[in-house]
Design a protein around this motif. Structure first.
Motif, PDB file in Angstrom:
ATOM      1  N   GLU A 131      51.789  11.915  12.068  1.00  0.00           N
ATOM      2  CA  GLU A 131      51.481  12.317  10.702  1.00  0.00           C
ATOM      3  C   GLU A 131      50.249  13.214  10.653  1.00  0.00           C
ATOM      4  OE1 GLU A 131      50.999   8.609   8.809  1.00  0.00           O
ATOM      5  OE2 GLU A 131      53.145   8.134   8.751  1.00  0.00           O
ATOM      6  N   LEU A 132      49.193  12.797  11.349  1.00  0.00           N
ATOM      7  CA  LEU A 132      47.957  13.562  11.317  1.00  0.00           C
ATOM      8  C   LEU A 132      48.093  14.866  12.080  1.00  0.00           C
ATOM      9  CD1 LEU A 132      45.289  10.748  11.702  1.00  0.00           C
ATOM     10  CD2 LEU A 132      45.831  12.081   9.666  1.00  0.00           C
ATOM     11  N   ASN A 133      48.883  14.860  13.123  1.00  0.00           N
ATOM     12  CA  ASN A 133      49.111  16.089  13.872  1.00  0.00           C
ATOM     13  C   ASN A 133      49.765  17.131  12.974  1.00  0.00           C
ATOM     14  OD1 ASN A 133      49.220  17.822  16.106  1.00  0.00           O
ATOM     15  ND2 ASN A 133      51.299  17.165  16.586  1.00  0.00           N
ATOM     16  N   MET A 145      38.325  18.359  12.762  1.00  0.00           N
ATOM     17  CA  MET A 145      38.828  16.998  12.920  1.00  0.00           C
ATOM     18  C   MET A 145      39.788  16.908  14.108  1.00  0.00           C
ATOM     19  SD  MET A 145      39.290  15.624   8.995  1.00  0.00           S
ATOM     20  CE  MET A 145      39.882  14.019   9.529  1.00  0.00           C
ATOM     21  N   ALA A 146      40.569  17.959  14.297  1.00  0.00           N
ATOM     22  CA  ALA A 146      41.431  18.010  15.470  1.00  0.00           C
ATOM     23  C   ALA A 146      40.596  18.011  16.749  1.00  0.00           C
ATOM     24  CB  ALA A 146      42.315  19.259  15.416  1.00  0.00           C
ATOM     25  N   GLN A 152      38.210  12.480  21.728  1.00  0.00           N
ATOM     26  CA  GLN A 152      38.416  11.048  21.940  1.00  0.00           C
ATOM     27  C   GLN A 152      39.436  10.815  23.048  1.00  0.00           C
ATOM     28  OE1 GLN A 152      39.565   9.547  18.065  1.00  0.00           O
ATOM     29  NE2 GLN A 152      37.469   8.928  17.564  1.00  0.00           N
ATOM     30  N   LEU A 153      40.549  11.519  22.992  1.00  0.00           N
ATOM     31  CA  LEU A 153      41.593  11.348  24.008  1.00  0.00           C
ATOM     32  C   LEU A 153      41.147  11.879  25.361  1.00  0.00           C
ATOM     33  CD1 LEU A 153      44.754  12.390  21.952  1.00  0.00           C
ATOM     34  CD2 LEU A 153      44.051  10.077  22.579  1.00  0.00           C
ATOM     35  N   ALA A 226      33.248  17.597  11.625  1.00  0.00           N
ATOM     36  CA  ALA A 226      34.434  16.750  11.484  1.00  0.00           C
ATOM     37  C   ALA A 226      34.105  15.475  10.713  1.00  0.00           C
ATOM     38  CB  ALA A 226      34.999  16.407  12.857  1.00  0.00           C
ATOM     39  N   GLU A 227      32.999  14.834  11.065  1.00  0.00           N
ATOM     40  CA  GLU A 227      32.613  13.617  10.348  1.00  0.00           C
ATOM     41  C   GLU A 227      32.324  13.907   8.881  1.00  0.00           C
ATOM     42  OE1 GLU A 227      31.110  10.076  12.792  1.00  0.00           O
ATOM     43  OE2 GLU A 227      29.483  11.542  12.764  1.00  0.00           O
TER      44      GLU A 227
END
Length: 368
Positions: A131-133, A145-146, A152-153, A226-227
């Motif tokens: 969904e977010l992708n 944000m991406a 993170q990944l 992003a935050e």
């Protein structure tokens, strides 16, 4: 030596549910577990939920672990002093990243005689990922944000795909193959915190010793941007009703459905929306991770109550003052639906955008 398990992952991935389920499994196996929650704000619903399941619980508020490392160690020390703990699980706020450099390596550098850091685990909700992708999209290199989610990944030792019980075999194999291809350094596995499927494999992976993760550089300007895209909103209110009382479940469902519909109507990207209603009989908690989604009940108290304390935690891509107004409207809708009356605590209500992240320690050497 105390095992230190750090959990990361984007908002709404199921980190808290995973932490509770894994802690229970470890304790059933004879381990003694303490857990630490984390958030930019205060009055955390997830901390209340964890405390309803586990005994040794602390929290770090006012910033991510990356900027509150010493607070993390202070809270951890307090938990260790209160019992015979051999495992600490620390759940970073969903917009936190750079955990290898600001938590894992500082633990190794400064606390090597006290803690054995487990492989950094980043939790992914596969449906939310899709969904977010689509909404952001996550692989747009110009989207901040991406960029945060991608980091993170990229820094994960273990990528743990939660809610595997909701996937077909074909979809499960596909997301594992995609994540493995894009992040060859990480161990990718699927599990369900809700059903326990695959959870033992994840817990066992925390006792492995993978090679030090290669350093993944990060642009802190983009991290901060992003935050700042998400309005961080926490509100506490007192709810009362005349005989025969109000339904905590109905109040939580109505308030959260109102917020979810507002997000859909206004096109807000939702990090997470959570409503908790605590009464004398326990905690009712509902959550939403997508605009327009129906509330998911994580914990329910069936008994009606004459009074209770409400907490609303929201992370939504809109202006903080807009989120404030939406929460007031949601409370009014829930009051009208249940015959209750809620009064917000103006002393604890906060709506803000996080400040620039400034790590306490940052070690970029993978061996550090």
């Amino acid at each position: 030596m105390i095992k230190f398990v750090t959990l990361g992952g984007f908002l709404g991935a199921g980190k808290t549910t995973t932490m509770i389920a894994a802690a229970r499994m470890l304790e059933e196996g004879g381990r003694r577990v303490a857990v630490v929650t984390n958030d930019q704000g205060t009055e955390l619903i997830d901390t209340r939920l964890v405390r309803s399941h586990l005994d040794s619980v602390g929290e770090v508020t006012g910033g991510c672990f990356c900027c509150r490392f010493e607070d993390l160690m202070t809270v951890t020390s307090r938990l260790l002093a209160s019992g015979d703990v051999d495992t600490v699980m620390a759940e970073a706020v969903g917009s936190c990243t750079d955990l290898q450099a600001t938590v894992i390596r500082p633990l190794r550098a400064y606390y090597q005689d006290d803690f054995s850091p487990a492989p950094l685990t980043v939790i992914v909700d596969p449906r939310r990922f899709a969904e977010l992708n689509s909404a952001l999209p996550f692989f747009d290199r110009d989207n901040d944000m991406a960029y945060l989610f991608g980091h993170q990944l990229a820094e994960a030792d273990i990528i743990a795909v939660n809610k595997a019980d909701l996937l077909s075999d074909e979809d499960r194999e596909k997301i594992i193959a995609d994540l493995t291809a894009n992040h060859p350094h990480a161990t990718v596995l699927a599990y369900s915190a809700k059903t326990g499927e695959g959870l033992a494999e994840l817990v066992a992976a925390w006792d492995t010793s993978p090679p030090p993760a290669p350093h993944v550089d990060i642009d802190y300007d983009r991290y901060a941007a992003a935050e700042a895209e998400l309005a961080w909103f926490n509100q506490t209110a007192t709810v009362t009703a005349d005989e025969p009382g109000f339904s905590p479940e109905q109040w939580a469902r109505t308030a959260l459905a109102h917020l979810s519909e507002a997000a859909l109507r206004n096109g807000w990207v939702v990090g997470h929306l959570k409503v908790g209603v605590e009464t004398a009989s326990g905690l009712t908690k509902a959550s939403v991770t997508s605009a327009g989604e129906a509330p998911e009940m994580d914990s329910v108290v069936a008994e009606p109550a004459l009074s209770g304390t409400v907490n609303i935690n929201a992370r939504v891509a809109c202006a903080p003052e807009v989120m404030d107004a939406a929460a007031d409207a949601a409370r009014a809708a829930a009051d009208a639906d249940t015959g209750a009356a809620s009064t917000p605590d103006t002393e604890t209500a906060i709506a803000f955008r996080p400040g620039y992240p400034r790590p306490i320690h940052r070690i970029t050497d993978p061996v550090g």
